[in-house]
Motif scaffolding. Structure first.
Motif, PDB file in Angstrom:
ATOM      1  N   UNK A 118       0.825  -1.207   0.000  1.00 28.02           N
ATOM      2  CA  UNK A 118       0.000   0.000   0.000  1.00 28.02           C
ATOM      3  C   UNK A 118       0.858   1.255   0.000  1.00 28.02           C
ATOM      4  N   UNK A 119       1.934   1.263   0.774  1.00 29.14           N
ATOM      5  CA  UNK A 119       2.763   2.466   0.870  1.00 29.14           C
ATOM      6  C   UNK A 119       3.280   2.886  -0.503  1.00 29.14           C
ATOM      7  N   UNK A 120       3.689   1.939  -1.304  1.00 29.56           N
ATOM      8  CA  UNK A 120       4.200   2.267  -2.632  1.00 29.56           C
ATOM      9  C   UNK A 120       3.134   2.891  -3.517  1.00 29.56           C
ATOM     10  N   UNK A 121       1.872   2.628  -3.217  1.00 32.82           N
ATOM     11  CA  UNK A 121       0.780   3.165  -4.018  1.00 32.82           C
ATOM     12  C   UNK A 121       0.399   4.585  -3.600  1.00 32.82           C
ATOM     13  N   UNK A 122       0.701   4.967  -2.354  1.00 31.34           N
ATOM     14  CA  UNK A 122       0.211   6.258  -1.855  1.00 31.34           C
ATOM     15  C   UNK A 122       1.304   7.289  -1.634  1.00 31.34           C
ATOM     16  N   UNK A 123       2.575   6.864  -1.578  1.00 33.51           N
ATOM     17  CA  UNK A 123       3.643   7.765  -1.141  1.00 33.51           C
ATOM     18  C   UNK A 123       4.468   8.300  -2.299  1.00 33.51           C
ATOM     19  N   UNK A 124       4.816   9.569  -2.212  1.00 28.75           N
ATOM     20  CA  UNK A 124       5.759  10.201  -3.131  1.00 28.75           C
ATOM     21  C   UNK A 124       7.190   9.972  -2.628  1.00 28.75           C
ATOM     22  N   UNK A 125       8.194  10.140  -3.485  1.00 29.13           N
ATOM     23  CA  UNK A 125       9.581   9.918  -3.041  1.00 29.13           C
ATOM     24  C   UNK A 125       9.964  10.722  -1.805  1.00 29.13           C
ATOM     25  N   UNK A 126       9.556  11.990  -1.736  1.00 24.49           N
ATOM     26  CA  UNK A 126       9.882  12.814  -0.570  1.00 24.49           C
ATOM     27  C   UNK A 126       9.247  12.256   0.697  1.00 24.49           C
ATOM     28  N   UNK A 127       8.049  11.690   0.565  1.00 28.35           N
ATOM     29  CA  UNK A 127       7.359  11.122   1.722  1.00 28.35           C
ATOM     30  C   UNK A 127       8.016   9.824   2.175  1.00 28.35           C
ATOM     31  N   UNK A 128       8.470   9.037   1.225  1.00 27.54           N
ATOM     32  CA  UNK A 128       9.195   7.811   1.580  1.00 27.54           C
ATOM     33  C   UNK A 128      10.473   8.148   2.350  1.00 27.54           C
ATOM     34  N   UNK A 129      11.094   9.269   2.002  1.00 29.26           N
ATOM     35  CA  UNK A 129      12.336   9.651   2.691  1.00 29.26           C
ATOM     36  C   UNK A 129      12.071  10.023   4.141  1.00 29.26           C
ATOM     37  N   UNK A 130      11.012  10.839   4.400  1.00 30.72           N
ATOM     38  CA  UNK A 130      10.802  11.198   5.805  1.00 30.72           C
ATOM     39  C   UNK A 130      10.256  10.025   6.619  1.00 30.72           C
ATOM     40  N   UNK A 131       9.509   9.147   5.992  1.00 34.15           N
ATOM     41  CA  UNK A 131       9.076   7.942   6.703  1.00 34.15           C
ATOM     42  C   UNK A 131      10.287   7.116   7.115  1.00 34.15           C
ATOM     43  N   UNK A 132      11.230   6.925   6.201  1.00 37.34           N
ATOM     44  CA  UNK A 132      12.433   6.150   6.515  1.00 37.34           C
ATOM     45  C   UNK A 132      13.257   6.819   7.605  1.00 37.34           C
ATOM     46  N   UNK A 133      13.395   8.153   7.522  1.00 33.79           N
ATOM     47  CA  UNK A 133      14.205   8.875   8.505  1.00 33.79           C
ATOM     48  C   UNK A 133      13.581   8.794   9.895  1.00 33.79           C
ATOM     49  N   UNK A 134      12.278   9.008  10.001  1.00 31.83           N
ATOM     50  CA  UNK A 134      11.635   8.975  11.313  1.00 31.83           C
ATOM     51  C   UNK A 134      11.588   7.552  11.870  1.00 31.83           C
ATOM     52  N   UNK A 135      11.431   6.569  11.000  1.00 31.11           N
ATOM     53  CA  UNK A 135      11.427   5.182  11.456  1.00 31.11           C
ATOM     54  C   UNK A 135      12.789   4.804  12.003  1.00 31.11           C
ATOM     55  N   UNK A 136      13.847   5.251  11.337  1.00 35.11           N
ATOM     56  CA  UNK A 136      15.207   4.940  11.783  1.00 35.11           C
ATOM     57  C   UNK A 136      15.567   5.639  13.084  1.00 35.11           C
ATOM     58  N   UNK A 137      14.881   6.751  13.376  1.00 36.81           N
ATOM     59  CA  UNK A 137      15.214   7.535  14.566  1.00 36.81           C
ATOM     60  C   UNK A 137      14.789   6.855  15.855  1.00 36.81           C
ATOM     61  N   UNK A 138      13.911   5.893  15.766  1.00 36.45           N
ATOM     62  CA  UNK A 138      13.522   5.182  16.979  1.00 36.45           C
ATOM     63  C   UNK A 138      12.035   4.910  17.031  1.00 36.45           C
ATOM     64  N   UNK A 139      11.587   4.294  18.116  1.00 36.28           N
ATOM     65  CA  UNK A 139      10.166   3.942  18.236  1.00 36.28           C
ATOM     66  C   UNK A 139       9.273   5.171  18.162  1.00 36.28           C
ATOM     67  N   UNK A 140       8.121   4.970  17.629  1.00 38.56           N
ATOM     68  CA  UNK A 140       7.131   6.047  17.506  1.00 38.56           C
ATOM     69  C   UNK A 140       5.886   5.493  16.874  1.00 38.56           C
ATOM     70  N   UNK A 141       5.130   6.336  16.231  1.00 38.81           N
ATOM     71  CA  UNK A 141       3.944   5.863  15.530  1.00 38.81           C
ATOM     72  C   UNK A 141       4.373   5.116  14.271  1.00 38.81           C
ATOM     73  N   UNK A 142       3.433   4.443  13.665  1.00 38.61           N
ATOM     74  CA  UNK A 142       3.696   3.835  12.358  1.00 38.61           C
ATOM     75  C   UNK A 142       3.547   4.938  11.316  1.00 38.61           C
ATOM     76  N   UNK A 143       4.690   5.443  10.854  1.00 40.40           N
ATOM     77  CA  UNK A 143       4.699   6.623  10.004  1.00 40.40           C
ATOM     78  C   UNK A 143       4.005   6.399   8.669  1.00 40.40           C
ATOM     79  N   UNK A 144       4.041   5.172   8.174  1.00 36.51           N
ATOM     80  CA  UNK A 144       3.337   4.897   6.921  1.00 36.51           C
ATOM     81  C   UNK A 144       1.830   5.038   7.108  1.00 36.51           C
ATOM     82  N   UNK A 145       1.330   4.554   8.235  1.00 31.54           N
ATOM     83  CA  UNK A 145      -0.103   4.677   8.504  1.00 31.54           C
ATOM     84  C   UNK A 145      -0.472   6.141   8.759  1.00 31.54           C
ATOM     85  N   UNK A 146       0.402   6.881   9.416  1.00 31.29           N
ATOM     86  CA  UNK A 146       0.153   8.300   9.639  1.00 31.29           C
ATOM     87  C   UNK A 146       0.039   9.035   8.305  1.00 31.29           C
ATOM     88  N   UNK A 147       0.928   8.729   7.369  1.00 27.99           N
ATOM     89  CA  UNK A 147       0.848   9.347   6.050  1.00 27.99           C
ATOM     90  C   UNK A 147      -0.495   9.044   5.396  1.00 27.99           C
TER      91      UNK A 147
END
Length: 221
Positions: A118-147
């Protein structure tokens, strides 16, 4: 949850449970809309309209049928704008006077990963980058679902202003995880409101109790 991300002029009402079948409180016109729906859909439909009628009641409005348009957006009483949302374990509505808000979009999702693909269907390249960055930063919300939730709120804000579809790829989201805000830049010509073209929306989000909730309020005046 919903009221913490809405401005004072907007009334939000939420529930974490459905109404008993004998207390759904639907108007005959509403019952007809969901007459052939599965029981789960009927319960969601009734509970979210109960939230909406409670919110409208805070403005002194008597209960009225809240029927969906072709795209499912609710038709609000004259002079009012609003939005509804529901997901497993949560239903909410937000309403305001049309003079205080031009359009509202709210969405709730379970705080869990999106289904595969699903993420590949809804996300732009810039959005994939911030999802990856925030996910790598540590526990939090599911950034893909937030998007996904943010883009749903964008559509719900957009549609009453245009009556047109908006693809996931036609709005670019940027999120502030600390302030719990987000911005949406429209990649297609935006609606004209009060003689001014709207090029994007700003919103707020919150998470807790296994849920993600997002909201956009386009102010009036």
């Amino acid at each position: 949850m919903i009221e913490e991300i809405l401005p004072a002029a907007v009334v939000g009402v939420e529930t974490f449970a459905d109404l008993p079948d004998d207390a759904r409180g639907l108007f005959p016109e509403e019952e007809a809309v969901v007459a052939r729906a599965v029981p789960k859909r009927q319960r969601e439909f009734a509970a979210v309209r109960s939230c909406a009628r409670q919110a409208l009641g805070r403005f002194g409005l008597a209960p009225v049928p809240l029927l969906p348009t072709r795209r499912g957006a609710p038709r609000w009483p004259e002079g009012m704008v609003g939005s509804m949302t529901h997901c497993d374990g949560y239903r909410a509505a937000a309403v305001a006077r049309a003079g205080d808000a031009v359009s509202i979009g709210i969405d709730a999702e379970p705080d869990g990963p999106l289904p595969d693909g699903v993420l590949d269907l809804i996300a732009l390249p810039s959005e994939l980058r911030w999802i990856a960055a925030h996910t790598a930063a540590g526990p939090g919300v599911h950034w893909d679902r937030l998007l996904f939730s943010m883009k749903e709120s964008v559509f719900k804000t957009w549609y009453p202003l245009t009556g047109q579809e908006l693809d996931f790829s036609e709005a670019e989201i940027d999120v502030d995880p600390d302030a719990r805000t987000f911005s949406a830049r429209l990649l297609v010509p935006g609606p004209v409101v009060a003689g001014r073209r709207v090029d994007g929306f700003s919103g707020r989000w919150t998470a807790g109790a296994g849920l993600i909730v997002t909201a956009i309020v386009l102010p009036g005046g």
